[in-house]
Design a protein around this motif. Structure first.
Motif, PDB file in Angstrom:
ATOM      1  N   ALA A  55       6.492  14.938   6.224  1.00 30.84           N
ATOM      2  CA  ALA A  55       6.905  16.167   6.556  1.00 30.84           C
ATOM      3  C   ALA A  55       6.878  16.526   7.847  1.00 30.84           C
ATOM      4  CB  ALA A  55       6.721  17.258   5.754  1.00 30.84           C
ATOM      5  N   MET A  56       5.698  15.844   8.678  1.00 29.76           N
ATOM      6  CA  MET A  56       5.354  16.103   9.903  1.00 29.76           C
ATOM      7  C   MET A  56       6.479  15.537  10.910  1.00 29.76           C
ATOM      8  SD  MET A  56       3.063  18.622  10.190  1.00 29.76           S
ATOM      9  CE  MET A  56       2.231  18.324  11.974  1.00 29.76           C
ATOM     10  N   PRO A  57       6.954  16.006  11.745  1.00 32.71           N
ATOM     11  CA  PRO A  57       7.936  15.176  12.634  1.00 32.71           C
ATOM     12  C   PRO A  57       7.414  14.878  13.852  1.00 32.71           C
ATOM     13  CG  PRO A  57       8.258  17.900  12.982  1.00 32.71           C
ATOM     14  CD  PRO A  57       7.241  17.587  11.954  1.00 32.71           C
ATOM     15  N   GLY A  58       8.061  13.969  14.615  1.00 31.04           N
ATOM     16  CA  GLY A  58       7.632  13.668  16.064  1.00 31.04           C
ATOM     17  C   GLY A  58       6.850  12.368  16.138  1.00 31.04           C
ATOM     18  N   PHE A  59       6.490  11.563  15.125  1.00 29.22           N
ATOM     19  CA  PHE A  59       5.559  10.474  15.132  1.00 29.22           C
ATOM     20  C   PHE A  59       6.683   9.203  14.868  1.00 29.22           C
ATOM     21  CE2 PHE A  59       3.125  14.067  14.842  1.00 29.22           C
ATOM     22  CZ  PHE A  59       2.216  13.852  15.735  1.00 29.22           C
ATOM     23  N   THR A  60       7.428   8.707  15.668  1.00 26.83           N
ATOM     24  CA  THR A  60       8.322   7.715  15.268  1.00 26.83           C
ATOM     25  C   THR A  60       7.667   6.222  15.013  1.00 26.83           C
ATOM     26  OG1 THR A  60       8.691   7.332  17.784  1.00 26.83           O
ATOM     27  CG2 THR A  60      10.211   8.749  16.821  1.00 26.83           C
ATOM     28  N   ASN A  61       6.536   6.146  15.473  1.00 27.32           N
ATOM     29  CA  ASN A  61       5.889   4.731  15.361  1.00 27.32           C
ATOM     30  C   ASN A  61       4.936   4.775  13.963  1.00 27.32           C
ATOM     31  OD1 ASN A  61       3.765   6.448  16.319  1.00 27.32           O
ATOM     32  ND2 ASN A  61       2.868   4.441  17.336  1.00 27.32           N
ATOM     33  N   ILE A  62       5.050   5.985  13.275  1.00 31.06           N
ATOM     34  CA  ILE A  62       4.162   6.016  12.075  1.00 31.06           C
ATOM     35  C   ILE A  62       4.868   6.072  10.656  1.00 31.06           C
ATOM     36  CG2 ILE A  62       2.620   7.542  10.839  1.00 31.06           C
ATOM     37  CD1 ILE A  62       1.782   8.998  12.977  1.00 31.06           C
ATOM     38  N   THR A  63       4.574   5.161   9.766  1.00 29.06           N
ATOM     39  CA  THR A  63       5.148   5.252   8.540  1.00 29.06           C
ATOM     40  C   THR A  63       4.038   5.566   7.290  1.00 29.06           C
ATOM     41  OG1 THR A  63       4.834   2.666   8.255  1.00 29.06           O
ATOM     42  CG2 THR A  63       6.637   3.561   9.372  1.00 29.06           C
ATOM     43  N   TYR A  64       4.521   5.964   6.374  1.00 31.40           N
ATOM     44  CA  TYR A  64       3.434   6.270   5.129  1.00 31.40           C
ATOM     45  C   TYR A  64       3.830   5.665   4.102  1.00 31.40           C
ATOM     46  CZ  TYR A  64       1.660   9.963   8.362  1.00 31.40           C
ATOM     47  OH  TYR A  64       1.046  10.526   9.264  1.00 31.40           O
ATOM     48  N   SER A  65       2.767   5.311   3.125  1.00 35.98           N
ATOM     49  CA  SER A  65       3.338   4.891   2.060  1.00 35.98           C
ATOM     50  C   SER A  65       2.044   5.131   0.830  1.00 35.98           C
ATOM     51  CB  SER A  65       3.372   3.174   1.801  1.00 35.98           C
ATOM     52  OG  SER A  65       2.197   2.475   2.213  1.00 35.98           O
ATOM     53  N   ALA A  66       2.568   5.249  -0.414  1.00 38.16           N
ATOM     54  CA  ALA A  66       1.493   5.756  -1.457  1.00 38.16           C
ATOM     55  C   ALA A  66       1.018   4.572  -2.134  1.00 38.16           C
ATOM     56  CB  ALA A  66       2.309   6.331  -2.611  1.00 38.16           C
ATOM     57  N   GLY A  67      -0.383   4.027  -2.163  1.00 36.49           N
ATOM     58  CA  GLY A  67      -0.958   3.119  -2.693  1.00 36.49           C
ATOM     59  C   GLY A  67      -2.432   3.081  -2.402  1.00 36.49           C
ATOM     60  N   PRO A  68      -3.225   2.023  -3.247  1.00 36.37           N
ATOM     61  CA  PRO A  68      -4.674   2.235  -3.104  1.00 36.37           C
ATOM     62  C   PRO A  68      -5.144   1.527  -1.863  1.00 36.37           C
ATOM     63  CG  PRO A  68      -3.864   0.459  -4.754  1.00 36.37           C
ATOM     64  CD  PRO A  68      -2.533   1.237  -4.203  1.00 36.37           C
ATOM     65  N   ALA A  69      -6.324   1.635  -1.556  1.00 36.18           N
ATOM     66  CA  ALA A  69      -7.167   1.057  -0.364  1.00 36.18           C
ATOM     67  C   ALA A  69      -7.472  -0.339  -0.602  1.00 36.18           C
ATOM     68  CB  ALA A  69      -8.296   1.881   0.129  1.00 36.18           C
ATOM     69  N   GLU A  70      -7.490  -0.780  -1.961  1.00 34.36           N
ATOM     70  CA  GLU A  70      -8.005  -2.014  -2.604  1.00 34.36           C
ATOM     71  C   GLU A  70      -6.869  -3.303  -2.644  1.00 34.36           C
ATOM     72  OE1 GLU A  70     -10.214   1.534  -3.941  1.00 34.36           O
ATOM     73  OE2 GLU A  70      -8.219   0.820  -3.925  1.00 34.36           O
ATOM     74  N   VAL A  71      -5.550  -2.756  -2.511  1.00 31.72           N
ATOM     75  CA  VAL A  71      -4.354  -3.571  -2.599  1.00 31.72           C
ATOM     76  C   VAL A  71      -3.545  -3.302  -1.504  1.00 31.72           C
ATOM     77  CG1 VAL A  71      -2.760  -4.817  -3.566  1.00 31.72           C
ATOM     78  CG2 VAL A  71      -4.806  -3.625  -4.869  1.00 31.72           C
ATOM     79  N   LEU A  72      -3.533  -3.980  -0.245  1.00 37.80           N
ATOM     80  CA  LEU A  72      -2.879  -3.603   0.875  1.00 37.80           C
ATOM     81  C   LEU A  72      -1.679  -4.484   0.945  1.00 37.80           C
ATOM     82  CD1 LEU A  72      -5.957  -2.800   3.300  1.00 37.80           C
ATOM     83  CD2 LEU A  72      -4.669  -1.222   1.872  1.00 37.80           C
ATOM     84  N   PRO A  73      -0.450  -3.906   1.608  1.00 40.00           N
ATOM     85  CA  PRO A  73       0.669  -4.695   1.757  1.00 40.00           C
ATOM     86  C   PRO A  73       0.650  -5.223   3.040  1.00 40.00           C
ATOM     87  CG  PRO A  73       1.077  -2.294   2.119  1.00 40.00           C
ATOM     88  CD  PRO A  73      -0.268  -2.645   1.887  1.00 40.00           C
ATOM     89  N   PHE A  74      -0.139  -5.999   3.706  1.00 39.28           N
ATOM     90  CA  PHE A  74      -0.144  -6.511   4.793  1.00 39.28           C
ATOM     91  C   PHE A  74      -0.464  -8.025   4.702  1.00 39.28           C
ATOM     92  CE2 PHE A  74      -1.537  -2.327   5.373  1.00 39.28           C
ATOM     93  CZ  PHE A  74      -0.403  -1.747   6.009  1.00 39.28           C
ATOM     94  N   PRO A  75       0.133  -8.743   5.511  1.00 40.17           N
ATOM     95  CA  PRO A  75      -0.292 -10.352   5.472  1.00 40.17           C
ATOM     96  C   PRO A  75      -1.707 -10.512   6.240  1.00 40.17           C
ATOM     97  CG  PRO A  75       1.849 -10.065   6.764  1.00 40.17           C
ATOM     98  CD  PRO A  75       1.097  -8.708   6.537  1.00 40.17           C
ATOM     99  N   ASP A  76      -2.238 -11.645   5.808  1.00 41.59           N
ATOM    100  CA  ASP A  76      -3.780 -11.978   6.232  1.00 41.59           C
ATOM    101  C   ASP A  76      -3.690 -11.808   7.814  1.00 41.59           C
ATOM    102  OD1 ASP A  76      -3.826 -12.781   3.539  1.00 41.59           O
ATOM    103  OD2 ASP A  76      -4.162 -14.701   3.973  1.00 41.59           O
ATOM    104  N   ASP A  77      -4.810 -11.523   8.344  1.00 42.51           N
ATOM    105  CA  ASP A  77      -4.991 -11.447   9.769  1.00 42.51           C
ATOM    106  C   ASP A  77      -3.941 -10.798  10.683  1.00 42.51           C
ATOM    107  OD1 ASP A  77      -7.122 -13.195   9.019  1.00 42.51           O
ATOM    108  OD2 ASP A  77      -5.857 -14.938   9.468  1.00 42.51           O
ATOM    109  N   SER A  78      -3.753  -9.599  10.345  1.00 45.13           N
ATOM    110  CA  SER A  78      -2.437  -8.922  10.814  1.00 45.13           C
ATOM    111  C   SER A  78      -2.891  -7.535  11.241  1.00 45.13           C
ATOM    112  CB  SER A  78      -1.506  -8.728   9.840  1.00 45.13           C
ATOM    113  OG  SER A  78      -1.774  -7.945   8.436  1.00 45.13           O
ATOM    114  N   VAL A  79      -4.084  -6.822  11.043  1.00 47.83           N
ATOM    115  CA  VAL A  79      -4.156  -5.569  11.427  1.00 47.83           C
ATOM    116  C   VAL A  79      -5.248  -5.634  12.435  1.00 47.83           C
ATOM    117  CG1 VAL A  79      -5.283  -3.599  10.381  1.00 47.83           C
ATOM    118  CG2 VAL A  79      -3.710  -4.885   8.822  1.00 47.83           C
ATOM    119  N   ASP A  80      -5.009  -4.640  13.512  1.00 44.94           N
ATOM    120  CA  ASP A  80      -6.136  -4.654  14.362  1.00 44.94           C
ATOM    121  C   ASP A  80      -7.179  -3.680  14.273  1.00 44.94           C
ATOM    122  OD1 ASP A  80      -4.667  -5.947  17.164  1.00 44.94           O
ATOM    123  OD2 ASP A  80      -3.202  -4.755  15.990  1.00 44.94           O
TER     124      ASP A  80
END
Length: 271
Positions: free
Chosen positions: A81-106
């Motif tokens: 609901a906080m506006p003004g941050f066009t490069n941010i996305t949010y999702s609901a989920g646990p920290a133990e199962v992340l929806p990202f490919p291997d070797d993809s997060v800085d």
């Protein structure tokens, strides 16, 4: 499994209004660490246990994309609901199962959240998704903060300590993990390149109203509120009255200084 204690809509609203935004000192420390260990480009940061997005939003100017993840759908809705941050996305989920490919997060961050994670599963997933030389930063603040206002700072701090002692029976075992400054989690990180900074002193100015709102976001107060809503509300009201009486003011918008000690665990994935 991670713990699920912050999912009520009212609690999420309190988080958005009153939870402290991580201090600039923390942000600079983390970004400097990432620059030193990995360097640019800074493409993707993931903020775990993001709550209502206070830390997530701080990362926005420094990455091409930022993703905030929290187990609570209500927290995520508040963050969106906080506006003004066009490069941010949010999702609901646990920290133990992340929806990202291997070797993809800085950068992986967790602000006042890592003590709720299942350490073994989280660290395995962190090692999977981080890029080579990618970093994680897990931080929070100790619950021993001091209050300052004129000559009555010690008395204000004593009121806070009394409140903390009263709520002690409602403390989750995971709070002890935070109070240890993530010692066990730090030791379990499989990367050899890691460090743990135990004290980062920070001063902030808050209103009495916001201070009480912050205390109401704590898991101990929320547990008490679930057990006895009327008594919890009365405790908050009486604490407010005591603060104002010691300060000699009538307005809850009166400001006082809060002194916190942040801690931070930093680690870098090998090449």
């Amino acid at each position: 499994m991670s713990f699920r204690l912050f999912e009520e809509k009212h609690h999420a609203s309190l988080y958005q209004q009153y939870r402290l935004t991580p201090a600039n000192e923390l942000k600079e420390l983390i970004l400097q660490y990432l620059d030193k260990k990995k360097g640019p480009p800074h493409e993707l940061a993931v903020d775990l246990g993001c709550g209502t997005g206070q830390n997530t939003r701080l990362l926005s100017p420094h990455f091409q994309k930022v993703v905030g993840i929290d187990v609570s759908k209500c927290q995520v809705e508040e963050a969106r609901a906080m506006p003004g941050f066009t490069n941010i996305t949010y999702s609901a989920g646990p920290a133990e199962v992340l929806p990202f490919p291997d070797d993809s997060v800085d950068l992986l961050t967790a602000a006042s959240a890592a003590h709720w994670f299942d350490a073994k599963s989280f660290l395995k997933e962190a090692a999977r998704v981080l890029k080579p030389r990618g970093c994680m930063a897990l931080f929070g603040y100790a619950d021993n903060f001091k209050l300052h206002y004129g000559s009555c700072g010690d008395r204000l701090s004593n009121i806070y300590e009394e409140l903390k002692k009263f709520l002690l029976p409602y403390t989750s075992s995971q709070v002890a993990v935070s109070n240890s400054k993530l010692q066990d989690l730090y030791e379990a990180i499989p990367f050899p390149d890691k460090e743990r900074i135990e004290v980062i002193p920070v001063k902030e100015e808050v209103t009495v109203k916001n201070l009480l709102g912050l205390l109401e976001t704590y898991s101990t107060y929320q547990a008490y509120h679930r057990a006895d809503p009327k008594a919890a509300a009365a405790l908050s009201e009486s604490t407010m009255t005591r603060f104002l009486g010691e300060m000699g003011v009538s307005s809850p918008e009166a400001k006082l200084e809060i002194r916190l000690e942040y801690f931070c665990v930093l680690a870098c994935k090998p090449r």
